[in-house]
Design a protein around this motif. Sequence first.
Motif, mmCIF file in Angstrom:
data_model
loop_
_atom_site.group_PDB
_atom_site.id
_atom_site.type_symbol
_atom_site.label_atom_id
_atom_site.label_comp_id
_atom_site.label_asym_id
_atom_site.label_seq_id
_atom_site.Cartn_x
_atom_site.Cartn_y
_atom_site.Cartn_z
ATOM 1 N N PHE A 158 6.700 2.838 85.448
ATOM 2 C CA PHE A 158 7.891 2.855 84.600
ATOM 3 C C PHE A 158 8.339 1.444 84.268
ATOM 4 C CE2 PHE A 158 7.838 6.538 87.383
ATOM 5 C CZ PHE A 158 7.811 7.567 86.453
ATOM 6 N N PRO A 159 9.020 1.280 83.144
ATOM 7 C CA PRO A 159 9.513 -0.055 82.778
ATOM 8 C C PRO A 159 10.538 -0.563 83.779
ATOM 9 C CG PRO A 159 10.448 1.651 81.350
ATOM 10 C CD PRO A 159 9.377 2.307 82.163
ATOM 11 N N ALA A 160 10.756 -1.857 83.756
ATOM 12 C CA ALA A 160 11.742 -2.460 84.654
ATOM 13 C C ALA A 160 13.117 -1.862 84.393
ATOM 14 C CB ALA A 160 11.772 -3.976 84.445
ATOM 15 N N ASP A 161 13.951 -1.893 85.435
ATOM 16 C CA ASP A 161 15.290 -1.320 85.323
ATOM 17 C C ASP A 161 16.038 -1.946 84.145
ATOM 18 O OD1 ASP A 161 15.144 0.440 87.435
ATOM 19 O OD2 ASP A 161 15.757 -1.068 88.895
ATOM 20 N N ARG A 162 16.529 -1.093 83.285
ATOM 21 C CA ARG A 162 17.403 -1.542 82.202
ATOM 22 C C ARG A 162 18.211 -0.343 81.737
ATOM 23 N NH1 ARG A 162 12.473 -0.862 79.554
ATOM 24 N NH2 ARG A 162 12.563 0.476 77.700
ATOM 25 N N GLU A 163 19.410 -0.617 81.298
ATOM 26 C CA GLU A 163 20.268 0.463 80.831
ATOM 27 C C GLU A 163 20.094 0.648 79.333
ATOM 28 O OE1 GLU A 163 24.053 1.011 83.762
ATOM 29 O OE2 GLU A 163 24.268 -0.289 82.014
ATOM 30 N N SER A 164 19.728 1.861 78.969
ATOM 31 C CA SER A 164 19.584 2.174 77.553
ATOM 32 C C SER A 164 20.941 2.549 76.967
ATOM 33 C CB SER A 164 18.626 3.346 77.371
ATOM 34 O OG SER A 164 17.371 3.077 77.945
ATOM 35 N N THR A 165 21.084 2.294 75.678
ATOM 36 C CA THR A 165 22.217 2.903 74.994
ATOM 37 C C THR A 165 21.888 4.385 74.826
ATOM 38 O OG1 THR A 165 21.203 2.369 72.866
ATOM 39 C CG2 THR A 165 22.800 0.788 73.765
ATOM 40 N N HIS A 166 22.902 5.187 74.582
ATOM 41 C CA HIS A 166 22.645 6.610 74.396
ATOM 42 C C HIS A 166 21.708 6.806 73.214
ATOM 43 C CE1 HIS A 166 25.392 7.524 77.482
ATOM 44 N NE2 HIS A 166 26.504 7.390 76.789
ATOM 45 N N TRP A 167 20.755 7.695 73.406
ATOM 46 C CA TRP A 167 19.762 7.922 72.370
ATOM 47 C C TRP A 167 20.425 8.524 71.136
ATOM 48 C CZ3 TRP A 167 15.572 5.383 73.384
ATOM 49 C CH2 TRP A 167 15.258 5.110 74.719
ATOM 50 N N PRO A 168 19.909 8.194 69.952
ATOM 51 C CA PRO A 168 20.547 8.680 68.720
ATOM 52 C C PRO A 168 20.531 10.199 68.643
ATOM 53 C CG PRO A 168 18.398 7.700 68.259
ATOM 54 C CD PRO A 168 18.721 7.369 69.677
ATOM 55 N N GLY A 169 21.553 10.737 67.996
ATOM 56 C CA GLY A 169 21.665 12.186 67.892
ATOM 57 C C GLY A 169 21.941 12.634 66.469
ATOM 58 N N ARG A 170 21.898 13.937 66.292
ATOM 59 C CA ARG A 170 22.110 14.511 64.970
ATOM 60 C C ARG A 170 22.619 15.938 65.128
ATOM 61 N NH1 ARG A 170 16.975 15.438 66.470
ATOM 62 N NH2 ARG A 170 15.994 17.398 65.860
ATOM 63 N N PHE A 171 23.267 16.432 64.110
ATOM 64 C CA PHE A 171 23.686 17.828 64.071
ATOM 65 C C PHE A 171 22.598 18.665 63.409
ATOM 66 C CE2 PHE A 171 27.882 15.801 64.388
ATOM 67 C CZ PHE A 171 28.441 16.577 65.392
#
Length: 341
Positions: free
Chosen positions: A12-25
């Motif tokens: 797995f990639p090194a620890d990092r905090e992602s922003t929330h993944w993009p969403g849609r209706f």
Amino acid sequence: MKRALLGADDLFPADRESTHWPGRFEMLDGSRVFVRDTPAVAPGAEPALFVHGLGGSSTNWTDLAGLLAGRLDGQAIDLPGFGRSEPARSYSLAAFADRVIRWIEHSGRGPVHLFGNSLGGAISVRVAGTRPDLVRTLTLVSPAMPFLDPRRSTQSRVLPLLAIPRGEWLAMRFLARITPEEMANQIITTCFADPARVSERRRREAIEEIRIRYELDHYVPAYLGSLRGLVSSFLRAYLPGSGSLWRIASRITAPTLVIGGRQDQLVDIRVAPAVARAIPDSRLLILDQVGHVAQMEVPRVVARAAVAVLDELRVPPAARPPRVRRVSGVGQHGSARVAPA
């Protein structure tokens, strides 16, 4: 039931905090459902669907979905009445499961690797047990399967509201006296064994999400309606008939990973082993120093366990390596500590 394995951490990639993944209706049967996509970052990825718990949302899967993007093409949905999805007429467990089934059918991505936490775990059990054609593997994190001792859950404080005619009104008055910051702290303290694992960024995001909830008239009715539906499924589970969640679990054919946190304050710790015993092809992982939302508290450990299941399915049974001991602890930085079974 087997003991869970862990994949290598360096996958797995090194620890990092992602922003929330993009969403849609998306429109589904005349109602808007909100979906977040975590696109795969490697070829050959298989579809996955993540289902959150009571009071949660699709953002509960941000970190885990990101870690698994090398193997899975993820989607996380907001259940009706939660997150950004529109409310529903019914918040029964059967209605939620039907909604998840309809989304898998509508998206055309099935069968999927299905992940569920808490209420989402119970929903996922029902989906996998009634529609095995739609589920490749099943991962249950602290699934809210039936147990009859309310003292083993901090949710017992809310149960009296279910029997009061104006329970929703009382709950809304209660919330009006609590700031989003205070509510976020209460939720984190209840759901995490170690609140210090929640970064300042994730804490701010939680506060903002709660602030949005306060503006939605349907949130409290959805929350109490879902809790009422869950309690009803608990009672029905011990009665004759095909609607019992335990009977449904026994019909699951998908390879299943069951994860429980030993410091879970919401679901009885004895539930995870019982679920693993009920599902024919199951693997059990019990984590010390972990609470109700292992996918948020120790996402790397959960990702390693999930990848181990995926790897196991790639290898013929005769060629599989010997199983290792159960993982029952988590180190300071989310690394697993192996302890005797």
